[in-house]
Design an enzyme around this catalytic site. Structure first.
Site, PDB file in Angstrom:
ATOM      1  N   THR A 194     -10.557  -6.700  -5.757  1.00  0.00           N
ATOM      2  CA  THR A 194     -11.802  -6.566  -6.523  1.00  0.00           C
ATOM      3  C   THR A 194     -12.289  -5.114  -6.455  1.00  0.00           C
ATOM      4  O   THR A 194     -12.813  -4.578  -7.427  1.00  0.00           O
ATOM      5  CB  THR A 194     -12.863  -7.534  -5.945  1.00  0.00           C
ATOM      6  OG1 THR A 194     -12.270  -8.827  -5.886  1.00  0.00           O
ATOM      7  CG2 THR A 194     -14.092  -7.610  -6.808  1.00  0.00           C
ATOM      8  N   ARG A 203      -0.001   8.949 -10.055  1.00  0.00           N
ATOM      9  CA  ARG A 203      -0.100   7.716  -9.268  1.00  0.00           C
ATOM     10  C   ARG A 203       0.624   6.536  -9.916  1.00  0.00           C
ATOM     11  O   ARG A 203       1.243   5.717  -9.247  1.00  0.00           O
ATOM     12  CB  ARG A 203      -1.570   7.361  -9.039  1.00  0.00           C
ATOM     13  CG  ARG A 203      -2.336   8.385  -8.230  1.00  0.00           C
ATOM     14  CD  ARG A 203      -3.806   7.994  -8.106  1.00  0.00           C
ATOM     15  NE  ARG A 203      -3.955   6.655  -7.564  1.00  0.00           N
ATOM     16  CZ  ARG A 203      -3.880   6.370  -6.266  1.00  0.00           C
ATOM     17  NH1 ARG A 203      -3.715   7.330  -5.391  1.00  0.00           N
ATOM     18  NH2 ARG A 203      -4.007   5.136  -5.852  1.00  0.00           N
ATOM     19  N   ASN A 261     -10.460  -2.519  -6.420  1.00  0.00           N
ATOM     20  CA  ASN A 261      -9.607  -1.632  -7.228  1.00  0.00           C
ATOM     21  C   ASN A 261     -10.199  -1.305  -8.609  1.00  0.00           C
ATOM     22  O   ASN A 261      -9.783  -0.347  -9.253  1.00  0.00           O
ATOM     23  CB  ASN A 261      -8.204  -2.229  -7.422  1.00  0.00           C
ATOM     24  CG  ASN A 261      -7.336  -2.144  -6.184  1.00  0.00           C
ATOM     25  OD1 ASN A 261      -6.433  -2.955  -5.982  1.00  0.00           O
ATOM     26  ND2 ASN A 261      -7.593  -1.172  -5.331  1.00  0.00           N
ATOM     27  N   ASP A 266       0.827  -1.213   0.000  1.00  0.00           N
ATOM     28  CA  ASP A 266       0.000   0.000   0.000  1.00  0.00           C
ATOM     29  C   ASP A 266       0.861   1.263   0.000  1.00  0.00           C
ATOM     30  O   ASP A 266       1.969   1.272   0.543  1.00  0.00           O
ATOM     31  CB  ASP A 266      -0.910  -0.016   1.243  1.00  0.00           C
ATOM     32  CG  ASP A 266      -2.023   1.018   1.155  1.00  0.00           C
ATOM     33  OD1 ASP A 266      -2.309   1.494   0.039  1.00  0.00           O
ATOM     34  OD2 ASP A 266      -2.599   1.345   2.197  1.00  0.00           O
TER      35      ASP A 266
HETATM   36  C1  FPP Z   1      -1.480   0.145  -3.514  1.00  0.00           C
HETATM   37  O1  FPP Z   1      -1.091   1.487  -3.525  1.00  0.00           O
HETATM   38  C2  FPP Z   1      -0.961  -0.629  -4.625  1.00  0.00           C
HETATM   39  C3  FPP Z   1      -1.695  -1.277  -5.585  1.00  0.00           C
HETATM   40  C4  FPP Z   1      -3.170  -1.240  -5.611  1.00  0.00           C
HETATM   41  C5  FPP Z   1      -1.089  -2.009  -6.684  1.00  0.00           C
HETATM   42  C6  FPP Z   1       0.172  -2.757  -6.400  1.00  0.00           C
HETATM   43  C7  FPP Z   1       0.877  -2.987  -7.669  1.00  0.00           C
HETATM   44  C8  FPP Z   1       2.224  -2.955  -7.868  1.00  0.00           C
HETATM   45  C9  FPP Z   1       3.210  -2.752  -6.794  1.00  0.00           C
HETATM   46  C10 FPP Z   1       2.778  -3.081  -9.235  1.00  0.00           C
HETATM   47  C11 FPP Z   1       2.735  -4.381  -9.931  1.00  0.00           C
HETATM   48  C12 FPP Z   1       2.796  -5.577  -9.093  1.00  0.00           C
HETATM   49  C13 FPP Z   1       3.134  -6.801  -9.539  1.00  0.00           C
HETATM   50  C14 FPP Z   1       3.015  -7.948  -8.610  1.00  0.00           C
HETATM   51  C15 FPP Z   1       3.632  -7.051 -10.882  1.00  0.00           C
HETATM   52  P1  FPP Z   1      -2.219   2.575  -3.666  1.00  0.00           P
HETATM   53  O2  FPP Z   1      -2.369   2.904  -5.109  1.00  0.00           O
HETATM   54  O3  FPP Z   1      -3.443   2.099  -2.986  1.00  0.00           O
HETATM   55  O4  FPP Z   1      -1.587   3.783  -2.898  1.00  0.00           O
HETATM   56  P2  FPP Z   1      -2.360   4.914  -2.070  1.00  0.00           P
HETATM   57  O5  FPP Z   1      -3.085   4.202  -0.952  1.00  0.00           O
HETATM   58  O6  FPP Z   1      -1.264   5.791  -1.577  1.00  0.00           O
HETATM   59  O7  FPP Z   1      -3.291   5.590  -3.002  1.00  0.00           O
END
Ligand code: FPP
Length: 250
Positions: free
Chosen positions: A68, A35, A70, A22
């Site tokens: 889901t 982002r 997301n 996260d």
């Molecule tokens: C959460 O940060 C992260 C995600 C929803 C996606 C995670 C994906 C990756 C690290 C890249 C690809 C991964 C693989 C396994 C190939 P957020 O966007 O919720 O951050 P925020 O809470 O600060 O908005």
């Protein structure tokens, strides 16, 4: 860094570490970037976490890559995440094979865009004989979805007379989950400072130790994993028993 690593008791490693990655968006914002910049930089943290876990001898690591929920993000971000997933899997297959790491996935995978689904299946197929560590990607995953699915499949078996309701145990329930055959995580790490589970592995983390790290996911490096494991090893896991009972059984 070596120092932290050398303090880890390799005989008391968690077999399975689950990670809620996260803070990509907030990290990007902190750097005045969109982002997606955070997600791209998060890939390096995925490498670090995977490599560090495999080097130590952790057997399973599950990464929450896409929930889901997301799908509700802006379309451009969802598309960027799906593209990043395809690119990363394709790019990392050779390294996974070199390091003897098996890729697998949990979640409602068939609902992924066909390109992502295809790349994922290729990655799973091409690494299926690797034995050092299993890397589980949670994609289009929701624990409530998974639990409901398990309930539906057991109910169907009961209606068909294949199983009696009283024969349903924790073990049969485990086998109806998408994590069938994978031991429950003993350690769950979440980055970004948020202290929530967010619909991740709800059944499986019943006794997991929780580690909430005050760093954003793109900042995660090997030493963060070492520190989380050391903290885990310094805690006493009691499973509802008393301290005396635990010390007596060691
Ligand atoms: C959460 O940060 C992260 C995600 C929803 C996606 C995670 C994906 C990756 C690290 C890249 C690809 C991964 C693989 C396994 C190939 P957020 O966007 O919720 O951050 P925020 O809470 O600060 O908005």
């Amino acid at each position: 860094m070596e120092d932290l690593k050398s303090k880890i008791d390799l005989k008391k490693l968690p077999k399975h570490i689950a990670v809620i990655m996260d803070g990509n968006g907030r990290w990007a914002k902190k750097h005045g970037q969109p982002r997606v910049f955070g997600h791209r930089n998060g890939v390096q943290s995925v490498r670090e976490a995977t490599e560090a876990a495999a080097e130590l001898g952790v057997e399973y690591m599950t990464l929450y890559a896409f929930s889901t929920e997301n799908w509700g993000r802006p379309k451009a971000e969802v598309n960027a995440l799906m593209t990043l997933l395809v690119q990363t899997i394709r790019k990392e297959i050779a390294t996974m094979n070199k390091n003897n790491i098996r890729l697998t996935a949990i979640g409602d995978l068939k609902q992924l865009p066909s390109k992502s689904y295809k790349a994922l299946l290729e990655g799973i197929e091409n690494t299926k004989n690797n034995t050092r560590m299993t890397l589980v990607l949670a994609l289009n995953y929701s624990a409530k979805w998974e639990i409901l699915n398990a309930v539906k499949s057991l109910a169907t078996e009961a209606v068909e007379g294949k199983i009696k309701p009283e024969e349903i145990t924790e073990a049969t329930f485990d086998d109806a989950l998408s994590t069938k055959g994978i031991p429950h995580p003993e350690l769950l790490i979440r980055t970004s400072g948020e202290q929530r589970i967010s619909n991740f592995l709800l059944w499986q983390i019943a006794y997991a130790e929780l580690a909430f790290l005050p760093i954003y996911w793109p900042e995660f490096r090997k030493q963060n994993l070492y520190q989380a494991i050391l903290d885990y090893q310094n805690r006493e896991r009691r499973f509802g028993k008393t301290s005396d009972q635990i010390i007596g059984s060691e």
